[in-house]
Design an enzyme around this catalytic site. Structure first.
Site, mmCIF file in Angstrom:
data_model
loop_
_atom_site.group_PDB
_atom_site.id
_atom_site.type_symbol
_atom_site.label_atom_id
_atom_site.label_comp_id
_atom_site.label_asym_id
_atom_site.label_seq_id
_atom_site.Cartn_x
_atom_site.Cartn_y
_atom_site.Cartn_z
ATOM 1 N N ASP A 279 -6.890 -4.922 -4.042
ATOM 2 C CA ASP A 279 -6.592 -3.512 -3.749
ATOM 3 C C ASP A 279 -5.312 -3.048 -4.439
ATOM 4 O O ASP A 279 -5.137 -1.879 -4.754
ATOM 5 C CB ASP A 279 -6.427 -3.288 -2.233
ATOM 6 N N ASP B 81 0.804 -1.223 0.000
ATOM 7 C CA ASP B 81 0.000 0.000 0.000
ATOM 8 C C ASP B 81 0.838 1.274 0.000
ATOM 9 O O ASP B 81 0.286 2.375 0.140
ATOM 10 C CB ASP B 81 -0.976 -0.019 1.174
HETATM 11 N N1 GLY Z 1 -7.109 -2.900 2.414
HETATM 12 C C1 GLY Z 1 -7.702 -1.822 1.778
HETATM 13 C C2 GLY Z 1 -9.103 -1.615 2.140
HETATM 14 O O1 GLY Z 1 -9.497 -1.847 3.276
HETATM 15 O O2 GLY Z 1 -9.834 -1.209 1.289
#
Ligand code: GLY
Length: 369
Positions: free
Chosen positions: A151, A94
């Site tokens: 994601d 991320d």
């Molecule tokens: N892990 C990213 C979200 O919770 O959208």
């Protein structure tokens, strides 16, 4: 006279001009707001994956009106995030979310040279997570060597950006490897997508799908659908590979078929009817993806669906008072409560609502590429 989207953007800027002050005074990165206060992330300190959304929100507001207050607040948050490079421990895939919207935005909007290097630093960290067997590793747990998640499609833009910026194709190669695996292994025949897929880290073979933040194994976590929709649209914008655009279209059709009559978004499209469980972040993310997809395809159906989503949020779920310091209500981190928030204001919901309004109003600086 302002149209409703311009009016909402104006009111949002006014609200955050007031409510960003206590965040700066507390010295925190807001994760959510409850009972008139900002609350920092529940896990992993400033390395939690959501840290970029607050500076991203500030950069969006700065791009719309050039108010230096928002630039200063974005830079305060950016410094907290770049300090996390030093500890490294909790950073994961991320870094795309975190650093595109902070230092990446700074470089894009101000040309700050150090911000460019910091963004390249983040891109190098993401490149380092590529397992050449075919996927980008999502998380850091000892038992998660082979985990990849939908994601990550949003994080790939950081890699495509780094190749454009440096001329070094390694970054884009890695992004394509991961996008192709996601296309093959996450996209289901009905146009929905899985959240988590585990691969054998030795040879890249698919082992299994795992339940994630949705209702159950095999169901359709709505925010995951939105990440897939927007993420494949971005992959198309970065590569012009028509397979990615087709994937985005299929996920979009699936998402649109599940928009509620009130324009709000269930947390999981296959959840039981009761209890009601909304995740408005999913609707805001999907609106952004649909607006880009509409531009990419020339299909106005996608824009109309985005407006239904934004109208639903503006009509039912915006708190313009200071009861919540943030804006969008009924945001839910996971269907099964994981301590990160249910039916509350969460900052990345605010970020994507403001981004959607900026796209509609023509002020979006497009921070994702
Ligand atoms: N892990 C990213 C979200 O919770 O959208």
């Amino acid at each position: 006279m302002l149209n409703p989207y311009e009016d909402a953007a104006r009111k949002a800027a006014e609200k955050f001009r007031r409510t960003a002050v206590p965040a700066a005074e507390k010295g925190i990165l807001p994760y959510k707001s409850e009972d008139g206060a900002w609350i920092p992330s529940p896990f992993d300190g400033n390395s939690w994956w959501t840290g970029g959304f607050w500076p991203g929100l500030m950069w969006q507001l700065y791009a719309a009106a050039a108010d230096p207050f928002f630039l200063e607040e974005a830079r305060r948050a950016e410094a907290l995030l770049t300090a996390e490079f030093r500890s490294f421990r909790y950073l994961n895939h991320d870094v795309g979310f975190m650093y595109l919207l902070s230092c990446g935005a700074d470089w894009k909007l101000t040309g700050d040279e150090q911000a460019r290097w910091d963004t390249l630093h983040a891109a190098s960290l993401l490149l380092g997570r590529l397992n050449p067997a075919g996927f980008i590793r999502a998380w850091n747990g000892e038992n998660q060597l082979g985990y990849a998640i939908i994601d990550c499609m949003m994080n790939l833009s950081l890699l495509f950006w780094a190749t454009r910026e440096t001329g070094d194709p390694r970054f884009a190669h890695a992004a394509r490897i991961h996008a192709d695996t996601t296309l093959r292994e996450f996209l289901r025949p009905d146009g929905s997508v899985s959240h988590i897929v585990e691969f054998d880290p030795e040879n890249g073979k698919r082992i299994r799908e795992l339940p994630g933040q949705g209702y159950a194994l095999g169901t359709s976590w709505s925010r995951g659908q939105a990440w897939g929709l927007y993420g494949f649209t971005l992959a198309w914008l970065n590569t012009e590979d028509p397979r990615y655009l087709e994937a985005a279209r299929r996920i979009a059709d699936y998402f649109i078929a599940h928009i509620r009559p009130d324009g709000l978004t269930d947390c999981d499209f296959l959840q039981p009817k009761a209890p009601e469980r909304l995740d408005n972040i999913a609707g805001a993310v999907a609106a952004c993806g649909l607006l880009e997809l509409s531009k990419a395809t020339g299909d106005d159906r996608f824009r109309m669906a985005a407006l239904r989503l934004v109208d639903g949020l503006l009509t039912h779920c915006c708190d313009w008072t200071d009861r919540h310091l943030g804006l969008l209500t009924h945001c839910t981190a996971s269907y099964h409560d994981d301590g990160a928030g249910r039916h509350t204001n969460i900052t990345y919901g605010d970020y994507f609502l403001v981004e959607a309004l900026a796209k509609i109003n023509g002020t979006d600086p497009m921070l994702w590429r």
